[in-house]
Design an enzyme around this catalytic site. Structure first.
Site, mmCIF file in Angstrom:
data_model
loop_
_atom_site.group_PDB
_atom_site.id
_atom_site.type_symbol
_atom_site.label_atom_id
_atom_site.label_comp_id
_atom_site.label_asym_id
_atom_site.label_seq_id
_atom_site.Cartn_x
_atom_site.Cartn_y
_atom_site.Cartn_z
ATOM 1 N N ASP A 191 0.845 -1.078 -0.097
ATOM 2 C CA ASP A 191 0.003 -0.159 0.200
ATOM 3 C C ASP A 191 0.843 1.225 -0.064
ATOM 4 O OD1 ASP A 191 0.994 0.248 2.633
ATOM 5 O OD2 ASP A 191 -1.082 0.264 3.542
ATOM 6 N N ASP A 226 6.065 6.373 21.438
ATOM 7 C CA ASP A 226 6.133 7.790 21.396
ATOM 8 C C ASP A 226 4.607 8.282 22.064
ATOM 9 O OD1 ASP A 226 6.340 10.373 20.529
ATOM 10 O OD2 ASP A 226 7.476 9.577 18.548
ATOM 11 N N ASP A 268 6.536 13.307 23.860
ATOM 12 C CA ASP A 268 6.448 14.346 22.497
ATOM 13 C C ASP A 268 6.242 15.682 23.029
ATOM 14 O OD1 ASP A 268 6.186 14.987 19.613
ATOM 15 O OD2 ASP A 268 4.259 15.680 20.267
ATOM 16 N N GLU A 311 11.110 14.926 25.071
ATOM 17 C CA GLU A 311 11.606 15.732 23.771
ATOM 18 C C GLU A 311 11.518 17.257 24.511
ATOM 19 O OE1 GLU A 311 10.202 17.094 19.444
ATOM 20 O OE2 GLU A 311 8.737 16.971 21.056
ATOM 21 N N HIS A 329 13.307 12.532 12.936
ATOM 22 C CA HIS A 329 12.290 12.888 11.945
ATOM 23 C C HIS A 329 11.799 14.455 11.760
ATOM 24 C CE1 HIS A 329 10.390 12.878 15.712
ATOM 25 N NE2 HIS A 329 9.172 13.571 15.250
ATOM 26 N N ASP A 330 12.427 15.244 12.641
ATOM 27 C CA ASP A 330 12.099 16.511 12.554
ATOM 28 C C ASP A 330 13.195 17.253 11.816
ATOM 29 O OD1 ASP A 330 9.817 16.240 13.650
ATOM 30 O OD2 ASP A 330 10.152 16.669 15.818
HETATM 31 C C1 NOJ Z 1 7.426 16.938 18.029
HETATM 32 C C2 NOJ Z 1 7.332 15.780 17.140
HETATM 33 O O1 NOJ Z 1 8.611 15.353 16.989
HETATM 34 C C3 NOJ Z 1 6.880 16.471 15.588
HETATM 35 O O2 NOJ Z 1 7.221 15.411 14.580
HETATM 36 C C4 NOJ Z 1 5.431 17.031 15.753
HETATM 37 O O3 NOJ Z 1 5.292 17.455 14.708
HETATM 38 C C5 NOJ Z 1 5.250 17.856 17.072
HETATM 39 N N1 NOJ Z 1 5.906 17.404 18.036
HETATM 40 C C6 NOJ Z 1 3.981 17.812 17.282
HETATM 41 O O4 NOJ Z 1 3.503 16.778 18.066
#
Ligand code: NOJ
Length: 581
Positions: A56, A129, A230, A284, A351-352
């Protein structure tokens, strides 16, 4: 009555069992001393981009199961997986609509359990997470909350009644229009620190906190070993809503993060979940001062065990890159702030962020191998738990996305809107976005040189980086000199040399313009790490030099030492670790 007694006793017994955490608390770590989460190497999996098994175009749990032996071969000991819960996917899963439900895209609860068991069978711990600064606007709590002012869930979120006028300005990290959203249904505004579809939960409400602890217990009972909290530094809000001065958002964490109440909530969470279930938690964000960070993670406070700050990833945000002196400075000052107490993680991508290779190594095909090996050597040699983002073990790079049409990320689109309305130079904006956007870090994992990099047999949710024909697992797996095999060597070296985990860190020749050198001493070992961050050769004079017998890591086949003047000549991006007396 006589006949009922055994039934009553059995009932009582069953109830007692049900009230106890099902997962027996493992032997307690000495939080000030050694701990599995300090000694581990964490690998981060972005589930939709890792491995698709049903065609998918989205990765799934079965895909991770297929790659469990690969994970084990890396020598990693913990996996943090980004959210896979039910979600409308406005922010790729960071907008959760059911914290106990799995987005069918990834599989079922049985698949999850099989994946978790498979990790545990290989000695790999799992970090979940937990996204509870906010939920999705499609979560039942929010649907109820917005439905009427007297709904029992109204106080699960922050509302400002419109008859009081416009609420005091609050900044949103994703929405250029600010963090208050007007909702005509009840003639009130709700708060959202991120996207409009991510309303902030009201942590000041004890019922909300209890809901969260119950969710965490649900997953702890399934066997997860840890939690990544998070955006948690923003969870507590001053609900008297004072006016903030103009421009305050430039210092976002100071104004929006780390309220004193946050610590009360964390202590409560520790007592309710972390301690009884023997799990660990990493935040985080670490506030805006060292004191903030210590307040989160120092063991005697019983809040969290680890945090990650952004000062290192923030070093390189434009194509000009970073300065080695700043890089040394930032890592060294954080090390010294945590030398005696507390624990942080060490990372340069997730990932950010855009890819580590483009921002901190050198993607030029001539240098990509030694420079990525050098950065991975560095990450595994510092004090703090190394976090590796999927693909960084093979040197995956940024994808070229020069025009906004291809972007799907809510953050990128928000920034674009904001730049446009403030009249920024959009050509320059796009150049920086192309370099820096987090889309770069989300492309499908490059497994082999077959179509779609072996990620999917269908159409991938995001374009595969065209360089997959050269950069992929299969091409590197059998090559002893590859980035991948160097990564494997480094996880082994870290495991076998406890000085790299616990030893004292000391900079050597701080002012050297090309070379980052430091020692790690402790656990009966003295180790020297020497890294040439330059694309040119460079040399350094030392009191002790590497020899064949004391060399632990070398990403080239030889070392060039000059015993006469005690100098070591390093090739471009050469990375060495050796032991000394
Ligand atoms: C931090 C996360 O790492 C990010 O990917 C997300 O967009 C924001 N928090 C909001 O949850």
């Amino acid at each position: 009555m006589k006949n009922l007694l055994p039934i009553f006793l059995a009932f009582l017994f069953l109830n007692l069992i049900a009230c106890e955490p099902k997962k027996p608390a493992p032997e307690k770590d000495n939080l000030e001393g050694k701990a599995w989460w300090k000694e581990g190497v964490l690998y981060q999996i972005y589930p939709q981009s890792f491995k698709d098994t049903d065609g998918d175009g989205y990765g799934d749990f079965k895909g991770v199961i297929e790659k469990l032996d690969y994970l084990e071969s890396l020598g990693i000991t913990m996996v943090w997986m980004n959210p896979f819960f039910e979600s409308p996917m406005v922010d790729n899963g960071y907008d959760v609509s059911d914290y106990r439900g799995i987005n069918p895209r990834y599989g079922t609860m049985e698949d999850f359990q099989a994946m978790l068991d498979g990790m545990h069978a290989r000695g790999i711990k799992f970090v979940l997470d937990v996204v509870v600064n906010h939920s999705s606007d499609q979560h039942d709590w929010f649907l109820q909350s917005r439905s009427s002012r007297d709904n029992p869930y109204r106080d699960y979120y922050h509302w400002w009644p419109a008859e009081k006028g416009t609420p005091p300005y609050r900044h949103s990290l994703f929405d250029p229009e600010g963090a208050w959203e007007y909702d005509s249904l009840t003639n009130a505004f709700y708060l959202h620190t991120f996207a409009e579809q991510q309303p902030d939960l009201n942590w000041e409400n004890p019922k909300v906190r209890q809901e969260v602890y119950d969710i965490m217990k649900f997953w702890a009972e399934k066997g997860v070993d840890g939690f990544r909290m998070d955006a948690f530094q923003f969870a507590s809000k001053d609900t008297t809503w004072p006016e903030f001065p103009e421009g305050h958002e430039k210092d976002f964490i100071k104004w929006y993060g780390m309220r004193p109440q946050l610590h009360e909530y964390l202590k409560e969470m520790y007592a309710e979940v972390i301690e009884p279930y023997g799990v660990f938690a990493v935040a985080e964000g670490a506030g805006s001062t060292f004191q903030d960070a210590h307040d989160l993670v120092d063991a005697d406070r019983k809040e969290l065990q680890m945090a990650y700050h952004f000062e290192t990833v923030d070093l390189s945000r434009t194509p000009e890159g970073y300065d080695l002196a700043d890089f040394k400075n930032v890592f060294s000052k954080w090390d010294s702030a945590f030398a005696e107490k507390g624990w942080i993680s060490i990372f340069l991508s997730n990932h950010d962020n855009a890819r580590m290779v483009n921002r901190f190594a050198n993607p030029d095909p001539k240098f990509i191998t030694p420079s990525t090996q050098l950065i991975n050597t560095f990450l595994m040699s510092m004090r703090g738990t190394p976090f590796t983002y999927y693909g960084d073990e093979i040197g995956m790079t940024n994808i070229d996305m020069p025009t906004i049409e291809e972007y799907v990320d809510v953050e990128a689109l928000g920034k674009y809107q904001a730049a446009k309305s403030s009249g920024q130079d959009m050509e320059e904006f796009m150049q920086i976005l192309n370099y820096n956007s987090r889309e770069n870090g989300r492309t499908p994992m490059q497994w082999d040189a077959t179509l779609q990099a072996g990620f999917t047999t269908g159409t991938p949710w995001m374009r595969v980086n065209p360089n997959y024909t050269e950069i992929n697992v299969s091409a590197q797996d059998q090559d002893p000199t590859s980035i991948l095999n160097h990564f494997r060597k480094m996880t082994k070296v870290r495991k076998e040399n406890p000085a790299l985990v616990y030893g004292k860190y000391e900079l050597v020749q701080k002012e050297h313009p090309d070379i980052y050198a430091f020692t790690r001493k402790g656990e009966g070992q003295n180790l020297m790490v020497i890294l040439n961050f330059s694309k040119n050769s460079s040399s350094i004079k030392l009191d002790q030099l590497p020899t064949e017998s004391n060399l632990i890591i070398n990403n080239y086949s030889d070392v060039n030492v000059n015993d006469q003047d005690m100098s070591l000549n390093l090739k471009p991006y050469q990375a060495l670790i050796f032991s000394f007396d």
